[in-house]
Scaffold this active site. Structure first.
Site, short mmCIF file in Angstrom:
data_model
loop_
_atom_site.label_atom_id
_atom_site.label_comp_id
_atom_site.label_asym_id
_atom_site.label_seq_id
_atom_site.Cartn_x
_atom_site.Cartn_y
_atom_site.Cartn_z
N LYS A 23 -14.42 -31.55 33.82
CA LYS A 23 -15.38 -32.58 33.39
C LYS A 23 -16.49 -32.75 34.42
O LYS A 23 -17.66 -32.83 34.06
CB LYS A 23 -14.60 -33.89 33.20
CG LYS A 23 -15.41 -35.07 32.76
CD LYS A 23 -14.52 -36.13 32.16
CE LYS A 23 -13.84 -37.02 33.17
NZ LYS A 23 -14.71 -38.03 33.80
N SER A 24 -16.13 -32.78 35.71
CA SER A 24 -17.14 -32.96 36.76
C SER A 24 -18.18 -31.84 36.71
O SER A 24 -19.39 -32.08 36.79
CB SER A 24 -16.49 -32.88 38.14
OG SER A 24 -16.02 -34.12 38.54
N ARG A 28 -22.33 -31.84 35.56
CA ARG A 28 -23.33 -31.29 36.49
C ARG A 28 -24.06 -30.10 35.90
O ARG A 28 -25.27 -29.95 36.05
CB ARG A 28 -22.65 -30.90 37.81
CG ARG A 28 -22.28 -32.10 38.66
CD ARG A 28 -21.27 -31.75 39.71
NE ARG A 28 -21.04 -32.82 40.67
CZ ARG A 28 -20.24 -33.87 40.46
NH1 ARG A 28 -19.61 -34.00 39.32
NH2 ARG A 28 -20.10 -34.79 41.40
N GLY A 97 -18.88 -43.26 34.37
CA GLY A 97 -19.55 -43.64 35.61
C GLY A 97 -20.32 -42.48 36.22
O GLY A 97 -21.40 -42.67 36.80
N SER A 171 -18.36 -41.26 48.10
CA SER A 171 -18.42 -41.13 46.63
C SER A 171 -19.31 -39.97 46.25
O SER A 171 -20.49 -39.93 46.58
CB SER A 171 -18.97 -42.43 46.03
OG SER A 171 -19.44 -42.19 44.73
N GLN A 173 -20.22 -39.36 43.28
CA GLN A 173 -21.19 -39.82 42.28
C GLN A 173 -22.44 -40.35 42.97
O GLN A 173 -23.57 -40.03 42.57
CB GLN A 173 -20.56 -40.92 41.42
CG GLN A 173 -19.42 -40.42 40.55
CD GLN A 173 -18.82 -41.52 39.69
OE1 GLN A 173 -19.21 -42.69 39.78
NE2 GLN A 173 -17.87 -41.16 38.85
N ASP A 319 -8.81 -39.03 41.76
CA ASP A 319 -8.41 -39.25 40.36
C ASP A 319 -6.94 -38.92 40.12
O ASP A 319 -6.43 -39.15 39.02
CB ASP A 319 -9.30 -38.41 39.43
CG ASP A 319 -10.73 -38.92 39.43
OD1 ASP A 319 -10.94 -40.11 39.74
OD2 ASP A 319 -11.65 -38.13 39.13
N LYS A 346 -12.46 -48.31 39.49
CA LYS A 346 -12.55 -47.16 38.56
C LYS A 346 -12.54 -47.69 37.13
O LYS A 346 -12.84 -48.87 36.91
CB LYS A 346 -11.40 -46.18 38.83
CG LYS A 346 -11.52 -45.48 40.17
CD LYS A 346 -12.67 -44.51 40.17
CE LYS A 346 -12.83 -43.81 41.50
NZ LYS A 346 -14.08 -43.04 41.56
N ARG A 350 -7.05 -49.54 39.17
CA ARG A 350 -5.91 -48.62 39.06
C ARG A 350 -4.73 -49.01 39.95
O ARG A 350 -3.59 -48.73 39.60
CB ARG A 350 -6.36 -47.18 39.35
CG ARG A 350 -7.17 -46.62 38.20
CD ARG A 350 -7.55 -45.16 38.36
NE ARG A 350 -8.20 -44.70 37.13
CZ ARG A 350 -8.98 -43.64 37.05
NH1 ARG A 350 -9.21 -42.89 38.11
NH2 ARG A 350 -9.51 -43.28 35.89
C1 S3P Z 1 -16.57 -37.82 40.17
C2 S3P Z 1 -16.36 -38.43 41.37
C3 S3P Z 1 -15.32 -39.44 41.61
C4 S3P Z 1 -14.27 -39.43 40.51
C5 S3P Z 1 -14.89 -39.37 39.16
C6 S3P Z 1 -15.72 -38.11 39.00
C7 S3P Z 1 -17.65 -36.83 40.05
O1 S3P Z 1 -15.93 -40.72 41.67
O2 S3P Z 1 -13.45 -40.57 40.63
O3 S3P Z 1 -13.89 -39.38 38.16
O4 S3P Z 1 -17.66 -36.06 39.08
O5 S3P Z 1 -18.52 -36.82 40.93
P1 S3P Z 1 -16.50 -41.27 43.06
O6 S3P Z 1 -17.22 -40.15 43.67
O7 S3P Z 1 -17.43 -42.40 42.77
O8 S3P Z 1 -15.29 -41.70 43.82
#
Ligand code: S3P
Length: 452
Positions: A23-24, A28, A97, A171, A173, A319, A346, A350
């Site tokens: 998914k990540s 991207r 998110g 993070s 993200q 995660d 999250k 959690r």
């Molecule tokens: C993710 C980063 C993580 C993770 C999220 C996906 C990403 O969040 O928990 O499910 O794809 O960059 P954080 O970087 O905010 O911890």
């Protein structure tokens, strides 16, 4: 909202399965496709609720998106980052998110107004962490409740002021949001990362020609280089495979091979932790493409010992903590998770969700301010637990049900499709079939059972 009843696994799990796509990477690849000139072909794309949100939002920025679901493929057409246009509607990220935070970085470089929002859970998650650093670029940006939450509004500009920022929270993200914004900078920007988090954004941007460097913990973004579209075949997602891995470790006699798993060192904290626990898990045939290692992994049922995870390690398995907690209930000794307060913000809180659910099944879980202390092994009893609307909590409870002494009923499991729509099909594929779905009406009183 469907419910599921999970019966204890009647037989061992075995097989050879392709890892669900990551998914990540999918978020991207689609976003970087939108920033690159030409046609980006993304193979092994993860079609789930979260990535659909990303694709829909990109369309609102004038990007061509072709989703070929039957081929697990997405084709993105773009004339490059400077051709993106002011969104024609509100950018609704649903539950994602990653979409919201990374798109905030991208829309910072697009002249005009962007409004970003999402579902109830998204609107409770902290946004100041991106608003404050994005202000350094000179854009207008703000959010609900004095910049704490979404909806966010921003008025982007091109070029932006180059900036320096030290990440307060490890993070990926937030880091990715800032890297994306820095691509429109009027000079190089510097993002210091005291604790490393997943670096897929950096690797993928380099793969399309972006000038992203890292020195002494500082990511340096040199804007100005045109990024050229290319094809990506994406690796599988350890954050989804984690549930299959845990199932194979827990169910007696199990033996599983998972193929095409992403093995980037910033993502495999769970594998490292499992090894410390004494788990029989071994990657093999590891290769690398565009800076991203991938390979297959073999897993066998194992006797497990307790573990300790500290703050530095958290981003490498962030995660996977819900499912690691389920494993901890079956491990000998005490497992200690520290420095994990990010888990409170999250998709659900959690730490609270894990401890409430596992304790209600008879586990010994102590919730601390920033972590969990779990004593094992204990025999989990059956009962009724909640998903808290959180996909990873729901799937963790399913796996707990495999080894509980009587059935576990889990409420509101539709959220699983946020990241892993084929979860039950994959469990079925590796030999676990003892689950029953109950749509809408109460699980106890349900007559029209829907067996999978
Ligand atoms: C993710 C980063 C993580 C993770 C999220 C996906 C990403 O969040 O928990 O499910 O794809 O960059 P954080 O970087 O905010 O911890």
């Amino acid at each position: 909202m469907s419910k599921v009843r999970i019966l204890p696994a009647a037989s061992k799990l075995f097989g050879d399965i392709f890892c669900p796509p990551d998914k990540s990477f999918s978020h991207r690849a689609a976003m970087i496709g939108a920033l690159s000139m030409g046609q980006t072909v993304i193979e092994n794309f993860s079609f789930c609720q979260d990535t659909w949100s990303t694709l829909h939002c990109l369309e609102l920025l004038g990007v061509g998106v072709q989703a070929l679901t039957d081929q697990s493929k997405v084709v993105i057409g773009s004339s490059g980052k400077d051709a993106l246009t002011e969104p024609t509607d509100i950018l609704d990220v649903g539950n994602s998110g990653t979409t919201l935070r990374m798109l905030a970085g991208i829309t910072s470089g697009i002249q005009g107004l962007s409004i970003l929002t999402g579902d109830q859970s998204i609107r409770r998650r902290p946004m100041q962490r991106i608003i404050d650093p994005l202000r350094k670029t000179g854009i207008i940006i703000g959010g609900r409740a004095q910049d704490k939450y979404a909806p966010l509004y921003l008025v982007g500009k091109n070029p932006l002021q180059a900036f320096q920022h030290t990440l307060k929270i490890p993070s990926a993200q937030v880091k990715s949001c800032l890297i994306f914004a820095a691509l429109w900078g009027d000079g190089p920007s510097f993002i210091e990362e005291p604790i490393a988090s997943r670096d897929h954004t950096e690797n993928m941007l380099r793969a399309v020609g972006g000038d992203i460097r890292k020195k002494d913990g500082v990511i340096q973004v040199f804007p100005g280089k045109e990024m050229i579209a290319r094809s990506f075949y994406l690796p599988g997602d350890i954050s989804s495979a984690a549930f299959l891995i845990a199932a194979a470790l827990l169910v007696w006699g199990s033996h599983l091979i998972i193929r095409n798993l992403g093995l980037n060192p910033t993502r495999i904290g769970m594998i490292e932790c499992l090894k410390r626990m004494g788990a029989k898990i071994e990657p093999f045939d590891v290769s690398e493409e565009w800076g991203e290692p991938r390979g297959h992994v073999i897993i066998e049922h194992s006797e497990l010992n307790g573990f300790e995870i500290n703050q530095e390690e958290i981003p490498l398995l962030i995660d996977e903590i819900p499912i690691l907690s389920v494993l901890a209930t079956q491990a000998s000794g005490c497992s200690i998770i520290k420095g994990a307060s990010e888990l409170r913000v999250k998709e659900s809180d959690r730490l609270q969700a894990i401890s409430e659910n596992l304790n209600s099944l008879g586990a010994q879980v102590k919730e601390t301010e920033d972590g969990l202390i779990i004593s094992g092994p204990v025999t989990l009893k059956g009962g009724r637990v909640k998903s808290f609307g959180d996909h990873r909590i729901a799937m963790s409870m399913v796996i707990a049900g495999l080894i509980a002494e009587s059935p576990i009923e889990i409420e509101d499991i539709d959220c699983i499709s946020v990241s892993y729509p084929n979860f039950f099909q994959d469990l079925h594929h590796i030999g676990y079939r003892d689950f029953e779905f109950f749509p809408d009406n109460d699980i106890k009183n349900s007559s029209g059972k829907e067996k999978s």
